[in-house]
Design an enzyme around this catalytic site. Structure first.
Site, PDB file in Angstrom:
ATOM      1  N   ASP A  15       0.876  -1.163   0.000  1.00 48.46           N
ATOM      2  CA  ASP A  15       0.000   0.000   0.000  1.00 48.46           C
ATOM      3  C   ASP A  15       0.921   1.224   0.000  1.00 48.46           C
ATOM      4  OD1 ASP A  15      -2.432   1.630   0.528  1.00 48.46           O
ATOM      5  OD2 ASP A  15      -1.482   1.904   2.489  1.00 48.46           O
ATOM      6  N   ASP A 174      -1.462  -0.411   6.119  1.00 49.07           N
ATOM      7  CA  ASP A 174      -1.613   0.343   7.367  1.00 49.07           C
ATOM      8  C   ASP A 174      -3.066   0.490   7.794  1.00 49.07           C
ATOM      9  OD1 ASP A 174      -2.451   3.644   6.822  1.00 49.07           O
ATOM     10  OD2 ASP A 174      -2.122   2.292   5.137  1.00 49.07           O
TER      11      ASP A 174
END
Length: 238
Positions: A15, A174
């Site tokens: 990500d 995250d």
């Protein structure tokens, strides 16, 4: 190196925002400026945290509904991206240990990709600004697939472009929607919660490695050692 060969067949998908790069403050500020221009003056950091991990398009679509904005999703998306890009060009910062991890994997020839809810232009701007584009050339934006996270589409497309089986991919994330997307894609997940008090979210319970301390707990060596151990047991996860 001792792990050469140990990671054969492993691919790593990152990500971007809040994982590789500390960009959430810029996304918040871009959102605050955008909403202020449409008559919503009190958008707070706490409000923003609810959208961490959600694609920009889905975020502004929710704003339109929530705040009754009399404009199109496309216009909101364009305005927010314009504000964000202006900020990102001057202040995008890669997390130092994440940079080390990318460089470590690159040195061992591990295939890597970025899969993000941001626009292709925003992803490109950040990777160029931070110099991570030298190693991260395979990029998938949620704008290019049918559904954003928590659907698995961006991660499955990243695996397809890397020529890697999903079960051989490890995702770094995250946010809870991203952890859910990795699980839905059948990929292992290293979770580094950006919002500390979301570490107990049920989506993170599916992660194979959960670093509750977030970026303060993450190190390139820790992640690399875990990856080598996981590669030795990857046959267990199909």
């Amino acid at each position: 190196m001792s792990s050469m060969g140990a990671l054969d067949g492993t691919a790593v998908v990152f990500d971007l925002d809040g994982t590789l790069v500390d960009s959430e403050p810029n996304y918040y500020e871009a959102g605050r400026r955008t909403l202020a221009a449409y008559g919503v003056p009190d958008f707070t950091w706490a409000d923003h945290q609810a959208y961490v991990g959600i694609s920009t398009r889905e975020t502004v679509a929710d704003w339109k509904r929530r705040y009754g904005l009399r404009t199109t999703v496309e216009e909101l998306l364009a305005v927010k991206n314009r504000h964000y890009l202006a900020l990102a060009r001057t202040s995008a910062r890669a997390y130092p240990e994440m940079r080390k991890f990318v460089e470590l994997l690159a040195g061992e020839g591990v295939p890597m990709a970025v899969a993000s809810g941001s626009s292709p232009e925003a992803i490109g701007t950040i990777l160029a600004r931070t110099g991570l584009d030298a190693h991260l050339r395979t990029v998938v934006s949620a704008d290019e697939v049918a559904r954003g996270k928590p659907a698995p589409d961006v991660f499955l497309e990243a695996a397809r472009r890397l020529g890697a089986r999903p079960a051989r991919c490890v995702v770094l994330e995250d946010a809870a929607p991203g952890a859910a997307a990795a699980h839905a894609a059948g990929m292992r997940c290293i979770a580094i919660p950006y919002v500390a008090d979301q570490a107990d979210a049920p989506e993170f319970a599916t992660a194979d490695l959960l670093l509750r301390g977030g970026q303060e707990e993450f190190t390139a060596r820790l992640a690399h050692d875990w990856l080598v151990r996981a590669a030795g047991t990857r046959g267990e996860k199909n």
